[in-house]
Design a protein around this motif. Sequence first.
Motif, PDB file in Angstrom:
ATOM      1  N   THR B 155      52.615  13.445  45.880  1.00 11.36           N
ATOM      2  CA  THR B 155      53.062  13.920  46.934  1.00 11.36           C
ATOM      3  C   THR B 155      52.651  12.883  48.186  1.00 11.36           C
ATOM      4  O   THR B 155      52.178  11.888  47.672  1.00 11.36           O
ATOM      5  CB  THR B 155      53.141  15.260  47.408  1.00 11.36           C
ATOM      6  N   PRO B 184      56.258  19.127  48.610  1.00 17.69           N
ATOM      7  CA  PRO B 184      57.174  18.882  47.466  1.00 17.69           C
ATOM      8  C   PRO B 184      56.619  17.684  46.485  1.00 17.69           C
ATOM      9  O   PRO B 184      55.928  16.826  46.976  1.00 17.69           O
ATOM     10  CB  PRO B 184      58.523  18.365  48.037  1.00 17.69           C
ATOM     11  N   PHE B 185      56.920  17.804  45.130  1.00 23.39           N
ATOM     12  CA  PHE B 185      56.716  16.841  44.410  1.00 23.39           C
ATOM     13  C   PHE B 185      57.608  15.514  44.456  1.00 23.39           C
ATOM     14  O   PHE B 185      58.538  15.506  44.622  1.00 23.39           O
ATOM     15  CB  PHE B 185      56.671  17.447  42.813  1.00 23.39           C
ATOM     16  N   SER B 214      57.345  18.239  36.645  1.00 20.56           N
ATOM     17  CA  SER B 214      58.632  18.864  37.482  1.00 20.56           C
ATOM     18  C   SER B 214      59.901  18.215  36.821  1.00 20.56           C
ATOM     19  O   SER B 214      60.194  17.258  36.092  1.00 20.56           O
ATOM     20  CB  SER B 214      58.344  18.248  38.729  1.00 20.56           C
ATOM     21  N   LYS B 221      63.029  24.687  45.667  1.00 21.59           N
ATOM     22  CA  LYS B 221      62.011  24.080  46.429  1.00 21.59           C
ATOM     23  C   LYS B 221      60.528  25.010  46.695  1.00 21.59           C
ATOM     24  O   LYS B 221      59.517  24.488  46.556  1.00 21.59           O
ATOM     25  CB  LYS B 221      62.485  23.535  47.722  1.00 21.59           C
ATOM     26  N   ASN B 224      58.274  24.611  43.891  1.00 19.01           N
ATOM     27  CA  ASN B 224      58.328  23.174  43.649  1.00 19.01           C
ATOM     28  C   ASN B 224      59.093  22.963  42.111  1.00 19.01           C
ATOM     29  O   ASN B 224      58.468  22.098  41.156  1.00 19.01           O
ATOM     30  CB  ASN B 224      56.885  22.563  43.459  1.00 19.01           C
ATOM     31  N   TRP B 226      61.425  21.139  41.629  1.00 17.63           N
ATOM     32  CA  TRP B 226      61.842  20.368  42.547  1.00 17.63           C
ATOM     33  C   TRP B 226      61.300  18.770  42.665  1.00 17.63           C
ATOM     34  O   TRP B 226      59.813  18.647  42.234  1.00 17.63           O
ATOM     35  CB  TRP B 226      61.600  20.812  43.897  1.00 17.63           C
ATOM     36  N   THR B 227      61.877  17.697  42.532  1.00 17.32           N
ATOM     37  CA  THR B 227      61.287  16.462  42.777  1.00 17.32           C
ATOM     38  C   THR B 227      61.783  15.675  43.791  1.00 17.32           C
ATOM     39  O   THR B 227      63.051  15.548  43.697  1.00 17.32           O
ATOM     40  CB  THR B 227      61.454  15.578  41.244  1.00 17.32           C
TER      41      THR B 227
END
Lengths: 400, 358
Positions: B155, B184-185, B214, B221, B224, B226-227
């Motif tokens: 991140t 977020p990642f 991920s 989100k 996570n 999420w990317t």
Amino acid sequence: MHKLSPLPIVVAAAIGACSQTPQSVTTRAPAAKAVTAAAGSGNPLLGLPHVPIPADNPQTPAKIALGDKLFHDKRFSIDGTVACSNCHDDGKAFTDNLPVSVGHHGLTGTRNAPTVINAAFYQSQFWDGREPNLESQSKQPFVNPVEGGLPNHETILHIVRNDPDYRTAFNAVFQVAGDNLNMEHVAKAIASFERSIVAGDSPFDLYYFKGERTALTESQQRGFNVFLSEGRCVSCHLIEQDQALFTDSRFHNIGVGINAVQQDVPRLASAFLAAKAQGGDVDQMVLTDKKSSELGRFAVTDHISEIGAFKTPTLRNIALTAPYMHDGSLKTLKEVVMHYNNGGVTPAGAIPNAHLSGGIRPLNLSDAQIDDLVAFLESLTSAQYAKLEPATVQPGDNHE
Amino acid sequence: MSNIDRSRRNFLKTGGALALGSTLPIGLVELAFAEPAQNFSFAYISDAHIQHIKGNRFVRNWDMGLKRAVAEVNLLTPKPDFVMFGGDLAQLGSKPELDHGAEMLSALQLPVKYVMGEHDYYLDLGAYWEQLFGPQYYSFEHKGVHFIVLNSIRTYDDWTYHRWPSAEQRMLEMASLDNPNGSPFMVGDEQRVWLKADLAKVDKTTPIVVFSHSPLQKIYKGWNFWTEDAEQIQALLKPFKKVSVIYGHVHQIQYNQIGNISFNSVMATAWPWPYPASYAQAEQYLPKLTVPMNRADPFFERDATGWQFINVGSGNVDLNFTLYDNRDRVVRFDTLKKQPQDRDYQAESARIDPQRHY
């Protein structure tokens, strides 16, 4: 395929239903044995669902009587000494109280004889569920190499087609004779008899389904609560709101048998599949080879997530059917409870096998809880078998 | 007996790689290679979350989940070519956790490749993990497929390097769900530069399989799933004919198709998660193909966990999920619809009750 087990709400309701009772019990509960020996409600099916009867094999008194006779006929074995009733003895709650059963010429197999009582309710037969019903199950032991030892069913057919009593009975029940009388008729009669051996009406049933609050001792009532909660027993040994079969008809690896061969599982599994692919018979392979026997349900489905898994047996009349587990390796109910309390290993501290079913984990029950739980299990003896003494284990010839 | 069981039995009995009667119906396999002998499979174990308690104690359930997956992979016949471990071997990234997990994985009798998960990373930023398992991102060729492994759980530098008083605090913040202190990642600039250069060497017709922890897509989100730079990664992959992304992290079955890219998740060995459809207050773009995971039975600790056998013989990904105490699931690439499809549950009418309310 798997059926989903009842949702936890069922258990919650069960706990709610009985949680009012301990406070309301003011009279001192009698001793467990006295309660167990007491007469039941007079309804032998109290606590059981309707007996499932296949449409193509309706129950009749004559058919049941014929099945009874067949069940006890020792001529249906290679040396004339082994009947169904050898291993499923009426006088021993339809078991033999041996770790593993004895067949013709004293040969022993690999698995403990389950009771016939309430086998009618199982969704599959044998410890590994390899037959779907009693009709298909009842044909197998005659021709198993360590049980009846017959090369095929011809011996049986010869007897039932020529013995005058059988000729009369089969003619009356199935209207068949001669070559038209085949093994399906024999199996149907035996299955009908077995299906008539059903028993509820235990002190537990009086307590839970009939509301007789003194039917269980205080210890048994405490044990029932352990059964429903910390013991996690009810998750597989189901109790429903209106009946209790004490089985989920599923297959679980609980760490019995497989633990002793776990290093050998890759070799055993591949050798078993290879033998099966070449036409090997599962029934013979699992009863003649101790190590292959421990593969359990996998031997039937080839499903690697079922290695070492065996059918959940009913707990009804469990006090009469020692020794316990598919291999008869645990001698007493206390040993069984300890095995679960250890998280699927005996002795405590041993390493659990890698294929152990989820849900089997250390329980951390106290000694008092263990004793209460055993007392509760003793309350599951049906009134009609209450006169039988709790089982004591006789040594088996090649028991490990 | 279901078709799944039958196919599994055939699979177990089959001696050669993708011989007739292998695990997948031959009609659905669009062979990408001239020689059928080039076909192969690999097993995928993910999200073990090995958790150290103290002394020599670890969470038993998580240990048992990984041990069971390892034992079962060792029983597969024919043997997969290799095993991927999809990240989150550890729970809090500590040496005892990573050592204990590595020891259990060492029982695998096959080569193993590793993906970095956030639970492995945020204590020491992957230093000890690298000692045990090698670089955090890399690529390799196997029988005509170009495989790429990304560390997708990095991140912003500010969050990683400047915000927390201790490495332990940083790890705990990233290990929490619905945590406003999280971040977020992303794959990040450095790896995207590397990825672009790596892909430049690959023919556009070569099947590409990307492993990440991920999803490389934006699903939810708050957890996570999420990317953050997913679109940029997807753009780099767009010129290739066959692209598959396989990810862990979500502990449930998900699949999706975005343009030319198929997305498939793998199961966890530690615990199941329901699909977070009810968390509508957070930004989410649920893939419309996703079917929720079967409801987990809380008694059966392995329920809704599992591992999967993956066949990339067609250049696309077909997954056979082994789910304990539950029906097995098959998600297969449908060559007509050009998207992954759950074999049993694609139709609303085919779903079972636990998939409607969970």
